[in-house]
Design a protein around this motif. Structure first.
Motif, PDB file in Angstrom:
ATOM      1  N   GLU B  38       0.830  -1.224   0.000  1.00 55.09           N
ATOM      2  CA  GLU B  38       0.000   0.000   0.000  1.00 55.09           C
ATOM      3  C   GLU B  38       0.859   1.266   0.000  1.00 55.09           C
ATOM      4  OE1 GLU B  38      -2.863  -0.288   3.174  1.00 55.09           O
ATOM      5  OE2 GLU B  38      -3.766  -2.081   2.320  1.00 55.09           O
ATOM      6  N   ILE B  39       2.016   1.212   0.667  1.00 61.29           N
ATOM      7  CA  ILE B  39       2.910   2.385   0.670  1.00 61.29           C
ATOM      8  C   ILE B  39       3.402   2.660  -0.755  1.00 61.29           C
ATOM      9  CG2 ILE B  39       5.188   3.236   1.400  1.00 61.29           C
ATOM     10  CD1 ILE B  39       4.709   1.936   4.097  1.00 61.29           C
ATOM     11  N   MET B  42       0.571   4.110  -2.668  1.00 59.82           N
ATOM     12  CA  MET B  42       0.273   5.476  -2.223  1.00 59.82           C
ATOM     13  C   MET B  42       1.258   6.481  -2.822  1.00 59.82           C
ATOM     14  SD  MET B  42      -0.065   6.891   1.705  1.00 59.82           S
ATOM     15  CE  MET B  42       1.683   6.976   2.049  1.00 59.82           C
ATOM     16  N   THR B  43       2.529   6.121  -2.819  1.00 55.73           N
ATOM     17  CA  THR B  43       3.535   7.049  -3.374  1.00 55.73           C
ATOM     18  C   THR B  43       3.331   7.212  -4.883  1.00 55.73           C
ATOM     19  OG1 THR B  43       5.089   5.216  -3.520  1.00 55.73           O
ATOM     20  CG2 THR B  43       5.314   6.636  -1.632  1.00 55.73           C
ATOM     21  N   ASP B  45       0.394   6.994  -6.446  1.00 60.05           N
ATOM     22  CA  ASP B  45      -0.809   7.833  -6.605  1.00 60.05           C
ATOM     23  C   ASP B  45      -0.495   9.295  -6.325  1.00 60.05           C
ATOM     24  OD1 ASP B  45      -2.194   5.566  -7.200  1.00 60.05           O
ATOM     25  OD2 ASP B  45      -3.182   5.384  -5.244  1.00 60.05           O
ATOM     26  N   LEU B  46       0.330   9.523  -5.292  1.00 62.62           N
ATOM     27  CA  LEU B  46       0.657  10.914  -4.944  1.00 62.62           C
ATOM     28  C   LEU B  46       1.510  11.564  -6.035  1.00 62.62           C
ATOM     29  CD1 LEU B  46       1.418  10.477  -1.148  1.00 62.62           C
ATOM     30  CD2 LEU B  46      -0.328  11.976  -2.086  1.00 62.62           C
ATOM     31  N   SER B  47       2.406  10.793  -6.627  1.00 61.29           N
ATOM     32  CA  SER B  47       3.244  11.340  -7.695  1.00 61.29           C
ATOM     33  C   SER B  47       2.393  11.693  -8.916  1.00 61.29           C
ATOM     34  CB  SER B  47       4.297  10.317  -8.128  1.00 61.29           C
ATOM     35  OG  SER B  47       5.084   9.977  -7.056  1.00 61.29           O
ATOM     36  N   LYS B  49      -0.732  12.588  -8.889  1.00 59.70           N
ATOM     37  CA  LYS B  49      -1.789  13.562  -8.569  1.00 59.70           C
ATOM     38  C   LYS B  49      -1.424  14.957  -9.078  1.00 59.70           C
ATOM     39  CE  LYS B  49      -4.733  13.671  -4.509  1.00 59.70           C
ATOM     40  NZ  LYS B  49      -4.742  13.622  -3.057  1.00 59.70           N
TER      41      LYS B  49
END
Lengths: 520, 56
Positions: B38-39, B42-43, B45-47, B49
């Protein structure tokens, strides 16, 4: 005393460097306050479980739950069972957390502005911060005491241990916010879990389960007494299995803990921060269901170490000089754990403390920024300035913790202090949240009355007990706690009804949850 | 003296303690594996965004 070997120091150094590096690495993903405060709302289930569990288990938790075990045996684990039941129920039904996540707010007081107006948000923010920061005030002190006793370091190292712990946490929390907190929480969850499992198995193996169970009962029946030689305080073992038969617990205390458990899982801002960081309300509910049983162990396992410490020192003929009900457990572990394992244990406890401190620092800084500072600003600052403000607040709270931890003398049991300070806001916030989400007649008059009345009981407890030194004349924590809930709920109902009857008081809708028509 | 291990209240706490140890050990593997994935997600997805303003 067991002295730490090179292997122990290597384990601790690897953990500290790895964790700090991971936290700093997450800085690259922070672009605005939403990324900083709620991780861009990208948190998924397992990361949520790790973060929630790691944040809610700190050295302070291990210390006070062990203290409960030291004085009440396994019955001291009762709050853990109550919190687990409350969390499971909320996770199954979505009570409070479902509509709260759907409202899309960053903090609880932000929701109150939509429902009760700006001044209620500000007042709620103030009470949340007061209760939260006072609650956190003893974290560093207890963390430092644990480390000094478990490592066998001289007592004068307490201050430097406290400050070093805080400095490491501040570095990655200030840089990466919730994103760093989530990733470091994940590492800390693993290290902490490993340490707790190994230590618990070794404690049971060293004494033997039947010997511990029978020994604690024998100590209770014989009225065994251990004495803190420095303060000349004596400690007796209560009924080790039955909370209702234990003189330090009892029905009234358990009732307070049951009410408090429901309030903790629905209003405690550090817990709710994970709900608000979740991808959606379905994820938040799942995180709750999967974390619920963790809270049983949160009390039962350190409680086991505390109970074992009582048994051990009772068999040894008494407490060593300078050891009390709080420090007996780490002192006992120092005698029990072999080289190598003590390094894992200390890394585990550092992990527990760092995840708790970082989560709490970030949460209270976010509330101060979001609910106290921002509402006062006429024009919103740039994202860069906003981030600078939140980061500065994290540092300021950290400094407060150092001074408060050094100066404040805690009366009574640590858990009672934490429960009462948390109660300053939990009673009123619980009434406000339930009122705002489920009672259409709730309005700002009821909200203000609830906030003020809910804080009266716990603040009276803190001030009165700081003045009155005789334990027999001091206020009982359960009296202050239950009074706070009764006053807060009463204030919400009576205040709202009076406001409604007079046609006064703000009662706005919450978009997506209730319409303008529904509240009229 | 007969051991109190099978006394209902002592048994309740015994189950709580041993179940907690087992649950904590199990979560180490379950959350350890899935949380790590998940980490990474998440990274990513954040990149990906889009953001209007960057602070650094």
């Amino acid at each position: 005393m067991m002295l730490m070997g090179p292997l122990d120091w290597i384990i601790i150094a690897v953990y500290l460097i790895g964790c700090t590096a991971a936290g700093i690495w997450m800085r690259r993903y922070v672009r605005d306050v939403e990324d900083f405060a709620v991780a861009g709302r990208e948190m998924d289930i397992n990361l949520g479980v790790a973060s929630l569990a790691a944040t809610e288990v700190g050295i302070v938790t291990v210390m006070y739950t062990a203290q409960m075990g030291f004085s009440s045996g396994f019955a001291g684990g009762t709050p853990g069972v109550l919190i687990a039941v409350a969390m499971l129920m909320v996770g199954l039904t979505g009570f409070v957390i479902g509509p709260l996540r759907r409202a899309g707010v960053i903090t609880i007081p932000e929701l109150f502005e939509k429902r009760f107006g700006k001044h209620v948000r500000w007042l709620a923010g103030l009470v949340v911060v007061l209760g939260g920061v006072l609650n956190m005030g003893i974290f560093l002190r207890l963390g430092g005491e644990f480390l000094v006793h478990v490592t066998g370091l001289p007592a004068q190292y307490l201050e430097i241990t406290m400050i070093s712990l805080l400095a490491i946490v501040l570095v990655y929390t200030v840089l990466g916010g919730m994103l760093s907190v989530l990733v470091t929480d994940y590492i800390q969850f693993l290290v902490m879990g490993l340490g707790i499992v190994i230590t618990s198995v070794l404690v049971i193996k060293s004494i033997g389960w039947p010997a511990l169970v029978d020994g604690l009962m024998q100590a209770h029946q014989e009225g065994a007494v251990l004495v803190d030689t420095v303060k000349n305080e004596s400690f007796k073992m209560g009924h080790p299995f039955d909370p209702f038969a234990s003189p330090e617990i009892g029905w009234f205390w358990v009732l307070w803990q049951a009410v408090l458990a429901l309030a903790i899982v629905t209003t405690w801002q550090t817990t709710i921060a994970r709900v608000l960081s979740a991808k959606d309300d379905r994820t938040a509910k799942k995180v709750y269901r999967r974390t619920a049983f963790y809270f049983v162990g949160r009390f039962a396992l350190p409680g086991l170490w505390g109970a074992a410490a009582f048994y051990y020192f009772w068999r040894q003929g008494g407490l060593p000089e300078g050891v009390n009900s709080l420090t007996a457990m780490p002192h006992y572990l120092n005698t029990l754990l072999p080289a190598g394992i003590i390094g894992i244990m200390i890394a585990a406890m550092l992990a527990a403390e760092m995840s708790t401190d970082s989560g709490y620092l970030l949460t209270w800084a976010t509330v101060i920024y979001n609910d106290l500072v921002m509402p006062l600003m006429k024009t919103p600052p740039s994202p860069k300035v906003k981030l600078l403000v939140v980061r500065s607040l994290v540092v300021l709270i950290g400094l407060f913790l150092v001074f408060y931890g050094l100066l404040y003398e805690m009366p009574g049991r640590a858990w009672d202090y934490l429960a009462v300070t948390g109660n300053i806001y939990m009673a009123s916030m619980f009434s406000l949240l339930v009122g705002s989400l489920y009672w259409k007649k709730a309005n700002s008059w009821g909200a203000v009355a609830s906030i003020i009345l809910g804080a009266v009981g716990p603040i009276t407890f803190l001030i009165y007990n700081a003045i009155v030194k005789n334990p027999a004349e001091q206020l009982k924590p359960e009296t202050a706690g239950l009074a706070a809930f009764a006053l807060a709920i009463g204030g919400m109902i009576v205040g709202s009804l009076i406001g409604h009857a007079m046609g006064r008081g703000v009662a706005g809708p919450i978009p997506g949850l209730m319409s303008e028509q529904e509240i009229k | 003296m007969d051991s109190l291990v099978w006394n209902p209240l002592a048994l309740f706490w015994g189950i709580m303690v041993f179940a907690s140890i087992t649950w904590y050990a199990l979560l180490l593997f379950l959350v350890g594996y899935k949380g790590g994935r998940e980490i990474v997600q998440m990274t990513k997805d954040l990149s990906a965004k889009p953001k209007e303003e960057h602070t650094h």
